[in-house]
Each structure stands twice: as C-alpha cells, then as structure tokens.
Design a protein around this motif. Sequence first.
Motif, short mmCIF file in Angstrom:
data_model
loop_
_atom_site.label_atom_id
_atom_site.label_comp_id
_atom_site.label_asym_id
_atom_site.label_seq_id
_atom_site.Cartn_x
_atom_site.Cartn_y
_atom_site.Cartn_z
N PRO A 14 6.84 12.53 9.77
CA PRO A 14 7.27 11.14 9.56
C PRO A 14 7.97 10.97 8.22
O PRO A 14 7.66 11.68 7.23
N SER A 16 8.80 7.89 5.38
CA SER A 16 8.37 6.56 4.96
C SER A 16 9.17 6.12 3.74
O SER A 16 9.98 6.88 3.21
N TYR A 48 11.19 4.22 10.45
CA TYR A 48 10.35 4.69 9.34
C TYR A 48 8.88 4.39 9.66
O TYR A 48 8.55 3.37 10.29
N HIS A 49 8.01 5.27 9.19
CA HIS A 49 6.60 5.21 9.58
C HIS A 49 5.81 4.17 8.78
O HIS A 49 5.04 3.40 9.34
N ARG A 50 5.99 4.17 7.46
CA ARG A 50 5.26 3.22 6.62
C ARG A 50 6.15 2.74 5.47
O ARG A 50 7.13 3.40 5.12
N GLU A 312 4.32 14.63 5.38
CA GLU A 312 5.11 13.39 5.44
C GLU A 312 5.88 13.27 4.13
O GLU A 312 5.41 13.76 3.09
N MET A 336 16.89 11.60 11.23
CA MET A 336 15.67 11.68 12.05
C MET A 336 16.02 11.74 13.52
O MET A 336 15.33 12.41 14.30
#
Length: 337
Positions: A14, A16, A48-50, A312, A336
């Motif tokens: 991932p 972020s 985006y993950h976080r 990550e 990505m």
Amino acid sequence: MRNSSHTKTFNEIPLSILDLAPIKEGSTAKESFQHTEDLAQHAEKWGYHRYWLAEHHSMPGIASAATSVLIGHVAGKTNHMRVGSGGVMLPNHASLVIAEQFGTLESLYPGRIDLGLGRAPGSDQMTAFALRRDLKQRVEEFPKQVEELQAYFEGTGIVHAYPGEGLDIPIWLLGSSGFSARLAAEKGLPFSFASHFAPDYTLQALKLYRDNFKPSNTLQKPYAMLGVNVVVSDTDEKAKYLATSLQQQFLSLRRGTPGKLQAPVEDMEEIWTLSEKAAIEKTLQSGTTIVGSKETVKRGLEDFIKKTNADELIIHSQIYEHKERLRSYEIIAEMMD
C-alpha cells in the motif's frame, strides 16, 4: 534484515500520504486546510491506503498543531480511507486526553482511525514547556505512557476513558532512531520510521525492529511503514525545480528560522552556503528523497522497496503550488495502477 525470503515489489504494498498541512508564503491556515481536504478527497479516489497528519507546534509553515481536530475534519470529508496521526507527540499530552480524543474519532468514524505515537516534542524546548508546563519528563517514561494509553483502551485501569474504552484503535509507534523500533518490537506493534528525514538510520532501525519483534494480540509479524519524500512532475527538470521548496524548508529549519513554505527557485546556489548544501543533501539523500519524472520516481521507489522490504510507504510531497502537489500524488497513483 528481512523477516521473510520474499522481497516485495512496488505493486504489492500500500501507498499512503503524510500531510504536514503546509502554509505557503502569502497564504493562511484556512487555505491550508482547504488544500488538505481537497488532497484527501483526491487521495481516496486515487486509491491511497491511509492519510496521516503530524503534530508540530510554533511552526508558522505547518497548520496541523491541533492534530486530532484536523483528523476529524479529514475523516468527515472522506468515506473509507484510513485517517490518523503521524504522529501525536505523546509526551505533550495526558494519555487520558489522547484516549478520549481518539475514542471520539473512532466512535464517529468506525474502523478508519489510526493512532501513531511519537516521543519527540514536535517543537523547541520553550514550546515544549508551554505545552507541558514542565520539562521533567524523561525519554524513558515514554514506554510507560504508551502502556497507560493502552490500558485506557483496554479498560484495565482505575480511571476510564469514555469514549475510548473497548474500542479497537490501531496504535503505531513512530521513530527516527532505534528507541521506538525496539519498543514497537517488544510490544508487537506496527512501526513507522521517518526515513524521509533520518535516512542514515533506516536500515538499522528496521533490523532492530524485525530481529526483536514479539508477536502480540495486535500483530503476529512485523509491519514497517517507511516515510519517503517524493516530488514528481512531467520532467526531471521540472520536478527538481519544484523540490527547491522542500530544500528551502529544510534550510530554514537548519538555520533555526522556520517559516512558511517558499515558492520554488531557479537556483539554490544563490540561497545556501556550501556547508548548508552538503548537510541538506545528506538529509534529503537519494533513496529516501526521490525527485523526477514518473519513470525516474518509479525506479527510485522500486529500488527503495527492494532495499528495505518495506510493508508500506507513506509519501510526503512538500510542493508549493497546490495543483502541482495534487499532480505529483496523481502520478504516483498512476504507478499503482
């Protein structure tokens, strides 16, 4: 150093975002918050993950001092992306207050809140005194504070955190040295290392964390997220130009005169001395600060992941013009895909 024989690739981990909510020269905190909201909404759309915000104080170019308040705003303006602190500087606060604040956030936005904890003041000593009213607390007390915070969420103490008690809020430990790496390993917690400003200690901290990791109810195997400065644009030349804002920010910190984020310049040689240039280039060294076109940056990120086997990456892009900052993160998102 690696905890498995499998080396991860760019498309397997991932990505972020770390947002310092920069205040540009000639701008205001209000505009900074508008840009943060806009970037977060785009980031969620791009995958985006976080999205993490960081606590700093007495810094005219950073608007995220009231970190939990801004986390709540971003979470309220997005739908599913995780939002959290990168981090809350726990020595500045009573653990009970942080438990209540993040208990409130988790209650409002269930399953979306991260609590990243740091032990640095996020400020100078005078500001730290203004926050804490004394400077008696020692570094060695940080593990005790973390235990106290965990106890509030678990409900095992005499005093109770409402809301907070019984909620599953992921706690991360953040660091730029080996201290938090060892503590995260001992407690079986996820670890985030500030490679973007402490590149020389990255591999050492990862080894400490992975070699000493003890499985916990929270985490069965080590999980390391690494910070990277990234400035990407249509060409290498334009990206290098945009990156001079980041260089100027580090220069102002080195000179002890932190200010607002400055517009990019054509020639840094007119601004810094040779010794300042050497020091800043060492901090913003290739590998953990990656600047260039899409192809250049993708190669740089792939090399960094191969070198560190990161689980990550959390990307910091300190770019003056909001549209250029958005475009930088959009290009990374395209990688990505």
